[in-house]
Design an enzyme around this catalytic site. Sequence first.
Site, mmCIF file in Angstrom:
data_model
loop_
_atom_site.group_PDB
_atom_site.id
_atom_site.type_symbol
_atom_site.label_atom_id
_atom_site.label_comp_id
_atom_site.label_asym_id
_atom_site.label_seq_id
_atom_site.Cartn_x
_atom_site.Cartn_y
_atom_site.Cartn_z
ATOM 1 N N HIS A 148 0.790 -1.183 -0.137
ATOM 2 C CA HIS A 148 -0.099 -0.020 0.096
ATOM 3 C C HIS A 148 0.801 1.176 -0.044
ATOM 4 C CE1 HIS A 148 -3.076 -2.612 2.077
ATOM 5 N NE2 HIS A 148 -2.888 -3.002 0.755
ATOM 6 N N HIS A 198 -9.725 -2.349 -3.998
ATOM 7 C CA HIS A 198 -8.590 -2.689 -3.280
ATOM 8 C C HIS A 198 -7.563 -3.587 -4.131
ATOM 9 C CE1 HIS A 198 -6.024 -2.829 0.350
ATOM 10 N NE2 HIS A 198 -5.590 -4.138 -0.032
ATOM 11 N N ASP A 223 -3.644 -2.925 -4.679
ATOM 12 C CA ASP A 223 -2.777 -3.864 -4.541
ATOM 13 C C ASP A 223 -1.837 -4.196 -5.889
ATOM 14 O OD1 ASP A 223 -3.116 -4.664 -2.020
ATOM 15 O OD2 ASP A 223 -4.285 -6.234 -2.465
ATOM 16 N N HIS A 267 -1.455 -11.252 -5.489
ATOM 17 C CA HIS A 267 0.157 -10.741 -5.105
ATOM 18 C C HIS A 267 0.957 -11.821 -5.963
ATOM 19 C CE1 HIS A 267 -0.499 -7.313 -2.840
ATOM 20 N NE2 HIS A 267 -1.158 -8.068 -1.804
#
Length: 278
Positions: free
Chosen positions: A75, A231, A235, A258
């Site tokens: 973040h 969100h 990411d 991720h």
Amino acid sequence: MREKGTIQKEVYLSGVGIHSGEKVDLILKPSSSGEIIFRRTDLSNLELNLDIKKIESKNSINLVSKGCKIQTLEHLMAVLFMSGINSLIVELNGSEIPAMDGSASPFVREIHRAGIRQLPDRQKSIKILQPFVIQEKEASVSFHPDQAFKITYSIEYDHPFIRRQELGLTVNKENFITEIAPARTFGFLKDVPALRAQGLTLGGSLDNAVVLDEIGVISGPLRFPDEFVRHKILDLIGDLSLLAFPLVGHCKADKAGHRLHLKAVRFLLDNPEYWTFE
Ligand SMILES: [Zn+2]
């Protein structure tokens, strides 16, 4: 090309690491080195430079080097990337960047309060020349030529508050702050025992994540109806920051995370026939 940047004065933040549960003090310091350097003040000021070869992903993006690690960079890194800050010392007295409220807005607020200082150096961008896709079962990340930095993300969860969400936008400094940075980390209550057994989400709470039970959200109102996919875009931007150059191209992600973001970023850097500097 655009300018390189740092901050005008120090920024102080403090909070709990979402995975470690540790309380951490974070100080961002101006620098003209042209690099982002992490400094562990609890380990005799051990310095780790940001290097994609030393990045691991395990529910978060972690820098692992010299026998220590710094967890959950994504973040903060997204904010630095979108603010054009690539010259900075990140000082912390623990092993994880504090989660704050689960979004990137607290970092945006403090960095913009301190102000951004342009450095004389110019920075190239990575411009995508031909499309490619990294696919794993139902998940994919692909890059396509475009004149701007665009992201399209789609997710699908068998939950009444999510189902399928898709959002595409040309990302710029302004809409990053208003549309993406405020979107918080989310998680499912049913996954918490298994995550905690692996030493993850020990600092997670209703104050730093959107928490869903079987039927709804138990952590209060959402900031956007599609906060979840926003969100995921946050990411992804944090993970794309590991390119170390701004991106000119369209990145599309479907049900990714991720680990797959990082695989795509590594593929891009290892295969320069797909892009050029501009
Ligand atoms: Zn996140």
